[in-house]
Design a protein around this motif. Structure first.
Motif, PDB file in Angstrom:
ATOM      1  N   ILE A  18      -6.671   1.733  -6.862  1.00 24.70           N
ATOM      2  CA  ILE A  18      -6.496   3.025  -6.187  1.00 24.70           C
ATOM      3  C   ILE A  18      -7.821   3.345  -5.520  1.00 24.70           C
ATOM      4  CG2 ILE A  18      -5.965   5.480  -6.468  1.00 24.70           C
ATOM      5  CD1 ILE A  18      -4.290   4.713  -8.932  1.00 24.70           C
ATOM      6  N   PHE A  19      -7.761   3.596  -4.215  1.00 25.66           N
ATOM      7  CA  PHE A  19      -9.004   3.839  -3.490  1.00 25.66           C
ATOM      8  C   PHE A  19      -8.862   4.992  -2.508  1.00 25.66           C
ATOM      9  CE2 PHE A  19      -6.729   0.432  -1.281  1.00 25.66           C
ATOM     10  CZ  PHE A  19      -6.808   0.785   0.065  1.00 25.66           C
ATOM     11  N   ARG A  20     -10.023   5.535  -2.140  1.00 27.54           N
ATOM     12  CA  ARG A  20     -10.102   6.633  -1.182  1.00 27.54           C
ATOM     13  C   ARG A  20     -10.803   6.075   0.059  1.00 27.54           C
ATOM     14  NH1 ARG A  20     -12.342  10.972  -4.323  1.00 27.54           N
ATOM     15  NH2 ARG A  20     -14.275   9.817  -4.126  1.00 27.54           N
ATOM     16  N   PRO A  21     -10.061   5.810   1.136  1.00 26.16           N
ATOM     17  CA  PRO A  21     -10.656   5.203   2.323  1.00 26.16           C
ATOM     18  C   PRO A  21     -11.780   6.037   2.945  1.00 26.16           C
ATOM     19  CG  PRO A  21      -8.274   5.043   2.426  1.00 26.16           C
ATOM     20  CD  PRO A  21      -8.606   5.928   1.258  1.00 26.16           C
ATOM     21  N   ALA A  22     -11.716   7.352   2.866  1.00 27.24           N
ATOM     22  CA  ALA A  22     -12.702   8.211   3.541  1.00 27.24           C
ATOM     23  C   ALA A  22     -14.136   7.874   3.154  1.00 27.24           C
ATOM     24  CB  ALA A  22     -12.407   9.681   3.261  1.00 27.24           C
ATOM     25  N   ASP A  23     -14.359   7.575   1.875  1.00 32.00           N
ATOM     26  CA  ASP A  23     -15.718   7.235   1.436  1.00 32.00           C
ATOM     27  C   ASP A  23     -15.800   5.847   0.788  1.00 32.00           C
ATOM     28  OD1 ASP A  23     -14.434   7.775  -0.954  1.00 32.00           O
ATOM     29  OD2 ASP A  23     -15.941   9.180  -1.685  1.00 32.00           O
ATOM     30  N   ARG A  24     -14.712   5.080   0.939  1.00 31.33           N
ATOM     31  CA  ARG A  24     -14.640   3.717   0.416  1.00 31.33           C
ATOM     32  C   ARG A  24     -14.822   3.658  -1.100  1.00 31.33           C
ATOM     33  NH1 ARG A  24     -17.811   0.036   4.929  1.00 31.33           N
ATOM     34  NH2 ARG A  24     -16.399   0.532   6.624  1.00 31.33           N
TER      35      ARG A  24
ATOM     36  N   ASP B 121       0.838  -1.190   0.000  1.00 33.61           N
ATOM     37  CA  ASP B 121       0.000   0.000   0.000  1.00 33.61           C
ATOM     38  C   ASP B 121       0.879   1.249   0.000  1.00 33.61           C
ATOM     39  OD1 ASP B 121      -2.624  -1.143   2.265  1.00 33.61           O
ATOM     40  OD2 ASP B 121      -2.329  -1.481   0.130  1.00 33.61           O
ATOM     41  N   LEU B 122       0.630   2.120  -0.952  1.00 34.05           N
ATOM     42  CA  LEU B 122       1.297   3.416  -1.011  1.00 34.05           C
ATOM     43  C   LEU B 122       0.244   4.470  -0.699  1.00 34.05           C
ATOM     44  CD1 LEU B 122       3.923   5.046  -2.109  1.00 34.05           C
ATOM     45  CD2 LEU B 122       2.457   5.410  -4.083  1.00 34.05           C
ATOM     46  N   SER B 123       0.436   5.203   0.376  1.00 33.47           N
ATOM     47  CA  SER B 123      -0.487   6.282   0.734  1.00 33.47           C
ATOM     48  C   SER B 123      -0.028   7.566   0.063  1.00 33.47           C
ATOM     49  CB  SER B 123      -0.495   6.487   2.249  1.00 33.47           C
ATOM     50  OG  SER B 123      -1.020   5.349   2.892  1.00 33.47           O
ATOM     51  N   HIS B 124      -1.006   8.359  -0.370  1.00 32.52           N
ATOM     52  CA  HIS B 124      -0.679   9.595  -1.080  1.00 32.52           C
ATOM     53  C   HIS B 124      -1.734  10.652  -0.783  1.00 32.52           C
ATOM     54  CE1 HIS B 124       0.982  12.118  -4.242  1.00 32.52           C
ATOM     55  NE2 HIS B 124      -0.239  12.287  -4.713  1.00 32.52           N
ATOM     56  N   HIS B 125      -1.286  11.878  -0.570  1.00 37.78           N
ATOM     57  CA  HIS B 125      -2.175  13.027  -0.400  1.00 37.78           C
ATOM     58  C   HIS B 125      -2.174  13.794  -1.720  1.00 37.78           C
ATOM     59  CE1 HIS B 125      -4.334  16.190   1.702  1.00 37.78           C
ATOM     60  NE2 HIS B 125      -3.561  17.051   1.061  1.00 37.78           N
ATOM     61  N   VAL B 126      -3.338  13.978  -2.317  1.00 41.50           N
ATOM     62  CA  VAL B 126      -3.443  14.638  -3.620  1.00 41.50           C
ATOM     63  C   VAL B 126      -3.158  16.129  -3.468  1.00 41.50           C
ATOM     64  CG1 VAL B 126      -4.949  15.166  -5.573  1.00 41.50           C
ATOM     65  CG2 VAL B 126      -5.090  12.924  -4.462  1.00 41.50           C
TER      66      VAL B 126
ATOM     67  N   ILE C 151      -5.459   9.142  -0.620  1.00 45.36           N
ATOM     68  CA  ILE C 151      -5.744   7.929  -1.383  1.00 45.36           C
ATOM     69  C   ILE C 151      -4.702   6.861  -1.061  1.00 45.36           C
ATOM     70  CG2 ILE C 151      -6.940   9.163  -3.228  1.00 45.36           C
ATOM     71  CD1 ILE C 151      -3.710   7.854  -4.239  1.00 45.36           C
ATOM     72  N   VAL C 152      -5.029   5.638  -1.448  1.00 41.86           N
ATOM     73  CA  VAL C 152      -4.093   4.521  -1.297  1.00 41.86           C
ATOM     74  C   VAL C 152      -3.996   3.821  -2.641  1.00 41.86           C
ATOM     75  CG1 VAL C 152      -3.655   2.298  -0.157  1.00 41.86           C
ATOM     76  CG2 VAL C 152      -4.653   4.212   1.145  1.00 41.86           C
ATOM     77  N   VAL C 153      -2.767   3.512  -3.033  1.00 40.92           N
ATOM     78  CA  VAL C 153      -2.512   2.702  -4.221  1.00 40.92           C
ATOM     79  C   VAL C 153      -2.052   1.340  -3.714  1.00 40.92           C
ATOM     80  CG1 VAL C 153      -1.216   2.468  -6.371  1.00 40.92           C
ATOM     81  CG2 VAL C 153      -1.754   4.763  -5.476  1.00 40.92           C
ATOM     82  N   ARG C 154      -2.868   0.335  -3.937  1.00 40.98           N
ATOM     83  CA  ARG C 154      -2.530  -1.032  -3.525  1.00 40.98           C
ATOM     84  C   ARG C 154      -2.072  -1.786  -4.761  1.00 40.98           C
ATOM     85  NH1 ARG C 154      -6.187  -4.124   0.584  1.00 40.98           N
ATOM     86  NH2 ARG C 154      -4.911  -2.770   1.889  1.00 40.98           N
ATOM     87  N   THR C 155      -0.949  -2.492  -4.653  1.00 41.11           N
ATOM     88  CA  THR C 155      -0.418  -3.243  -5.791  1.00 41.11           C
ATOM     89  C   THR C 155       0.020  -4.633  -5.367  1.00 41.11           C
ATOM     90  OG1 THR C 155       1.133  -3.196  -7.651  1.00 41.11           O
ATOM     91  CG2 THR C 155       1.934  -2.313  -5.548  1.00 41.11           C
ATOM     92  N   TRP C 156      -0.023  -5.556  -6.336  1.00 42.77           N
ATOM     93  CA  TRP C 156       0.407  -6.928  -6.128  1.00 42.77           C
ATOM     94  C   TRP C 156       0.798  -7.534  -7.472  1.00 42.77           C
ATOM     95  CZ3 TRP C 156      -4.462  -5.071  -6.056  1.00 42.77           C
ATOM     96  CH2 TRP C 156      -5.404  -5.648  -6.905  1.00 42.77           C
ATOM     97  N   VAL C 157       1.570  -8.602  -7.417  1.00 42.30           N
ATOM     98  CA  VAL C 157       1.965  -9.338  -8.622  1.00 42.30           C
ATOM     99  C   VAL C 157       0.896 -10.391  -8.882  1.00 42.30           C
ATOM    100  CG1 VAL C 157       3.715 -10.807  -9.693  1.00 42.30           C
ATOM    101  CG2 VAL C 157       4.412  -8.910  -8.182  1.00 42.30           C
ATOM    102  N   ALA C 158       0.296 -10.331 -10.069  1.00 39.79           N
ATOM    103  CA  ALA C 158      -0.800 -11.240 -10.413  1.00 39.79           C
ATOM    104  C   ALA C 158      -0.314 -12.489 -11.145  1.00 39.79           C
ATOM    105  CB  ALA C 158      -1.844 -10.519 -11.263  1.00 39.79           C
ATOM    106  N   ASP C 159       0.781 -12.402 -11.861  1.00 40.76           N
ATOM    107  CA  ASP C 159       1.382 -13.596 -12.461  1.00 40.76           C
ATOM    108  C   ASP C 159       2.827 -13.310 -12.833  1.00 40.76           C
ATOM    109  OD1 ASP C 159       1.674 -12.650 -15.152  1.00 40.76           O
ATOM    110  OD2 ASP C 159      -0.288 -13.377 -15.706  1.00 40.76           O
ATOM    111  N   LEU C 160       3.546 -14.400 -13.014  1.00 41.61           N
ATOM    112  CA  LEU C 160       4.971 -14.320 -13.334  1.00 41.61           C
ATOM    113  C   LEU C 160       5.242 -15.411 -14.358  1.00 41.61           C
ATOM    114  CD1 LEU C 160       7.361 -12.642 -12.271  1.00 41.61           C
ATOM    115  CD2 LEU C 160       7.760 -14.430 -10.599  1.00 41.61           C
ATOM    116  N   GLN C 161       5.600 -14.994 -15.557  1.00 40.59           N
ATOM    117  CA  GLN C 161       5.897 -15.942 -16.622  1.00 40.59           C
ATOM    118  C   GLN C 161       7.401 -15.964 -16.863  1.00 40.59           C
ATOM    119  OE1 GLN C 161       3.393 -14.267 -19.628  1.00 40.59           O
ATOM    120  NE2 GLN C 161       1.518 -14.905 -18.611  1.00 40.59           N
TER     121      GLN C 161
END
Length: 158
Positions: A106-112, A17-22, A86-96
């Motif tokens: 990317i989501f805004r926790p304040a209002d979900r 999770d990367l938190s960021h203030h716009v 806001i929060v930018v959540r990232t993950w590895v979905a596959d590896l070939q």
């Protein structure tokens, strides 16, 4: 930009999770965040996640190898505005053999609100020859593959 601890405190860091203030300078003429900022945020999150799992980008560059974007896909859902946290959540979905697919929400926790969903296909490249090459074992061993998105903070986590 602020880094938050990874969403899961295990050593594998299956997501990050990367938190960021716009900031005001991220707002376009239409009074919302410019589309390219979402892409920039996703690249920042990917870099921070790979560093958290032990990838040394500077050492890789010294060896003339590294990750290069092959393709981006962005689905914009809700606009981000100046002052939003806001929060930018990232993950590895596959590896070939030569490529990896990374996903982001990317989501805004304040209002979900989910602001955007992003997918990037990365390839591993010999930067001197400008040729795609197999992903090295050390990158494979440090990556955890999540075939399902991790739950958002407000989702039921039974």
């Amino acid at each position: 930009m602020n880094d938050s601890p990874p969403g899961n405190p295990t050593s594998a860091f299956p997501y990050f999770d990367l938190s960021h203030h716009v900031a005001d300078d991220e707002i376009d003429a239409q009074q919302h965040v410019h589309n390219l900022r979402y892409l920039q945020w996703s690249l920042w999150a990917a870099g921070k996640h790979t560093a958290a799992i032990g990838w040394d980008a500077q050492e890789a560059l010294a060896r003339n190898v590294g990750w290069v974007v092959r393709e981006h896909s962005i689905q914009y859902r809700v606009a981000a505005l100046a002052g939003d946290d806001i929060v930018v959540r990232t993950w590895v979905a596959d590896l070939q053999r030569f490529a990896s697919r990374r996903k982001y929400v990317i989501f805004r926790p304040a209002d979900r609100a989910v602001l955007a969903r992003i997918e990037t296909r990365w390839v591993f490249v010999d930067l001197q020859r400008h040729k795609v090459m197999p992903i090295p074992d050390e990158a494979r061993q440090s990556s955890t593959i999540l075939d399902q998105p991790p739950p958002l903070p407000w989702e039921n986590q039974d």
